[in-house]
Write an enzyme that holds these catalytic residues in place. Sequence first.
Site, PDB file in Angstrom:
ATOM      1  N   ASP A   1       1.538  -1.080   5.065  1.00  0.00           N
ATOM      2  CA  ASP A   1       1.203   0.174   5.754  1.00  0.00           C
ATOM      3  C   ASP A   1      -0.263   0.427   5.376  1.00  0.00           C
ATOM      4  OD1 ASP A   1       1.389   2.635   7.016  1.00  0.00           O
ATOM      5  OD2 ASP A   1       2.282   3.626   5.279  1.00  0.00           O
TER       6      ASP A   1
ATOM      7  N   ASP B   1      -4.866  -3.636  -6.953  1.00  0.00           N
ATOM      8  CA  ASP B   1      -5.445  -3.803  -5.624  1.00  0.00           C
ATOM      9  C   ASP B   1      -4.580  -4.798  -4.841  1.00  0.00           C
ATOM     10  OD1 ASP B   1      -7.017  -4.662  -3.410  1.00  0.00           O
ATOM     11  OD2 ASP B   1      -8.799  -3.911  -4.432  1.00  0.00           O
TER      12      ASP B   1
ATOM     13  N   LYS C   1       7.662   5.540   2.553  1.00  0.00           N
ATOM     14  CA  LYS C   1       8.305   4.343   3.128  1.00  0.00           C
ATOM     15  C   LYS C   1       9.013   3.554   2.037  1.00  0.00           C
ATOM     16  CE  LYS C   1       5.036   4.286   6.926  1.00  0.00           C
ATOM     17  NZ  LYS C   1       4.050   5.225   6.322  1.00  0.00           N
TER      18      LYS C   1
ATOM     19  N   ALA D   1       0.900  -1.175   0.000  1.00  0.00           N
ATOM     20  CA  ALA D   1       0.000   0.000   0.000  1.00  0.00           C
ATOM     21  C   ALA D   1       0.926   1.209   0.000  1.00  0.00           C
ATOM     22  CB  ALA D   1      -0.900  -0.025   1.232  1.00  0.00           C
ATOM     23  N   ALA D   2       1.410   1.579  -1.174  1.00  0.00           N
ATOM     24  CA  ALA D   2       2.681   2.312  -1.231  1.00  0.00           C
ATOM     25  C   ALA D   2       2.596   3.835  -1.329  1.00  0.00           C
ATOM     26  CB  ALA D   2       3.506   1.790  -2.404  1.00  0.00           C
ATOM     27  N   ALA D   3       1.534   4.385  -1.911  1.00  0.00           N
ATOM     28  CA  ALA D   3       1.535   5.833  -2.176  1.00  0.00           C
ATOM     29  C   ALA D   3       1.332   6.637  -0.885  1.00  0.00           C
ATOM     30  CB  ALA D   3       0.413   6.175  -3.162  1.00  0.00           C
ATOM     31  N   PRO D   4       1.954   7.807  -0.793  1.00  0.00           N
ATOM     32  CA  PRO D   4       2.751   8.513  -1.807  1.00  0.00           C
ATOM     33  C   PRO D   4       4.203   8.070  -1.886  1.00  0.00           C
ATOM     34  CG  PRO D   4       2.530   9.889   0.144  1.00  0.00           C
ATOM     35  CD  PRO D   4       1.726   8.639   0.423  1.00  0.00           C
ATOM     36  N   GLY D   5       4.613   7.069  -1.087  1.00  0.00           N
ATOM     37  CA  GLY D   5       5.928   6.472  -1.332  1.00  0.00           C
ATOM     38  C   GLY D   5       7.008   6.764  -0.307  1.00  0.00           C
TER      39      GLY D   5
ATOM     40  N   CYS E   1      -1.719   4.135  11.125  1.00  0.00           N
ATOM     41  CA  CYS E   1      -1.640   5.354  11.941  1.00  0.00           C
ATOM     42  C   CYS E   1      -2.982   5.596  12.625  1.00  0.00           C
ATOM     43  CB  CYS E   1      -1.186   6.549  11.097  1.00  0.00           C
ATOM     44  SG  CYS E   1      -2.309   7.008   9.782  1.00  0.00           S
TER      45      CYS E   1
HETATM   46  N1  SAM Z   1       3.080   3.674   2.685  1.00  0.00           N
HETATM   47  C1  SAM Z   1       2.687   4.999   2.229  1.00  0.00           C
HETATM   48  C2  SAM Z   1       3.807   5.984   2.520  1.00  0.00           C
HETATM   49  O1  SAM Z   1       4.586   5.772   3.457  1.00  0.00           O
HETATM   50  O2  SAM Z   1       3.908   6.988   1.798  1.00  0.00           O
HETATM   51  C3  SAM Z   1       1.370   5.442   2.847  1.00  0.00           C
HETATM   52  C4  SAM Z   1       0.270   4.443   2.596  1.00  0.00           C
HETATM   53  S1  SAM Z   1      -1.330   4.987   3.097  1.00  0.00           S
HETATM   54  C5  SAM Z   1      -1.306   4.690   4.798  1.00  0.00           C
HETATM   55  C6  SAM Z   1      -2.331   3.666   2.527  1.00  0.00           C
HETATM   56  C7  SAM Z   1      -2.415   3.554   1.020  1.00  0.00           C
HETATM   57  O3  SAM Z   1      -3.159   2.364   0.703  1.00  0.00           O
HETATM   58  C8  SAM Z   1      -3.137   4.697   0.333  1.00  0.00           C
HETATM   59  O4  SAM Z   1      -2.336   5.244  -0.671  1.00  0.00           O
HETATM   60  C9  SAM Z   1      -4.368   4.026  -0.288  1.00  0.00           C
HETATM   61  O5  SAM Z   1      -4.764   4.596  -1.511  1.00  0.00           O
HETATM   62  C10 SAM Z   1      -3.858   2.611  -0.473  1.00  0.00           C
HETATM   63  N2  SAM Z   1      -4.919   1.576  -0.615  1.00  0.00           N
HETATM   64  C11 SAM Z   1      -6.251   1.694  -0.437  1.00  0.00           C
HETATM   65  N3  SAM Z   1      -6.860   0.527  -0.733  1.00  0.00           N
HETATM   66  C12 SAM Z   1      -5.877  -0.338  -1.104  1.00  0.00           C
HETATM   67  C13 SAM Z   1      -5.877  -1.685  -1.562  1.00  0.00           C
HETATM   68  N4  SAM Z   1      -7.005  -2.374  -1.686  1.00  0.00           N
HETATM   69  N5  SAM Z   1      -4.689  -2.252  -1.888  1.00  0.00           N
HETATM   70  C14 SAM Z   1      -3.528  -1.548  -1.756  1.00  0.00           C
HETATM   71  N6  SAM Z   1      -3.480  -0.275  -1.338  1.00  0.00           N
HETATM   72  C15 SAM Z   1      -4.635   0.325  -1.013  1.00  0.00           C
END
Ligand code: SAM
Length: 335
Positions: free
Chosen positions: A208, A190, A145, A139-143, A262
């Site tokens: 995350d 996904d 980590k 669950a990488a964006a905005p990146g 978080c």
């Molecule tokens: N790890 C990121 C960072 O450090 O910048 C922050 C991640 S944020 C907590 C959670 C992310 O999970 C969001 O970007 C969200 O769009 C994404 N997300 C939502 N549903 C998801 C899914 N089904 N599979 C993967 N990622 C998902």
Amino acid sequence: MTALPADFLARLELICPPDLWDSTLASFSMAKQTAFRLNGLGLTGEGVERTESVEKSGKSSKESEQVVSELKALGVTVHPVDWCQPYGIDVYQVCAEHRERLTHSAAASDGRLYIQSLSSMLAPLLLAPKQTDWVLDLAAAPGGKTILLAELMRNEGKISAVEPVKSRFFRLQANLERMGVSNTRCYLKDGRAIGSLKPVSFDRILLDAPCSSESRFRLDQPESLSHWSLAKVAECARKQKRLIKSAWEALKPGGRLVYCTCSFAPEENELIVHWLLRQHPEAHVLPIVAPVERIRPGLTSCQGKALSAELSKTLRVWPDTDWDGFYLALLEKPL
Ligand code: SAM
């Protein structure tokens, strides 16, 4: 100034250590320190090329000094965060009044530094990827980590970064490019599908998880809590179970998974790990050593129900001026 939702407050009081209650409550309204990391991937700022000399060895101290002196010239007073040094990362904090100047500095816009909370840095540090690993960031964006993972791996090995929300996916790609990350491929997918697409593939996985972001509540920013409800917590928990299941399937035997959020809600934290341990009793919960004063063990009971005693090895970071609230669990799949 808005108020914290009554349900949220009552639930928080049930789980917050009494000695940390006042500071935790104050953390929703106090001015916080801003932390940032100097880019360890060797960006010089002059045309922002990766320099050969630092390609394998990380940042040079000359470049670090240059960034710090540029910030000082802007009137930004930086304080080094000493506990980060043993991890080989250069981290500083600035006070709330200097945040704006830091955010608009040349070093922030050309990728020589990345603004990231100390709590967020803990998850990649805990995952501790090796330079030969194949890492999944589920669950990488905005990146933020992903970038730290790439830095810890010296841009070697391989990272697969997954994000299903298109706008966030493009932001992820742009951030990785700006910071000089070259060992990562991004997938607009996904995360719930990855376990069956790539079973037993990864040495390290970071989940995350998307969450109700309760630790991001700010009383001077009403929109930060406008989407919160008990239904939202339950909806996040349902998605988190499917994501952790997918992560566990994608993990190689001997591989490690960090699960973090978080949020404060036990439904999104200990109850997710408890659920995984019921599905996979073979999973090992590894103890976490973190150089943070405001940590406490994860809960081993919730709403009168006993949970796995193993959850005391997971941890909660309780918020103050330096730290955001966070939950972290480190799991290992046996060989
Ligand atoms: N790890 C990121 C960072 O450090 O910048 C922050 C991640 S944020 C907590 C959670 C992310 O999970 C969001 O970007 C969200 O769009 C994404 N997300 C939502 N549903 C998801 C899914 N089904 N599979 C993967 N990622 C998902």
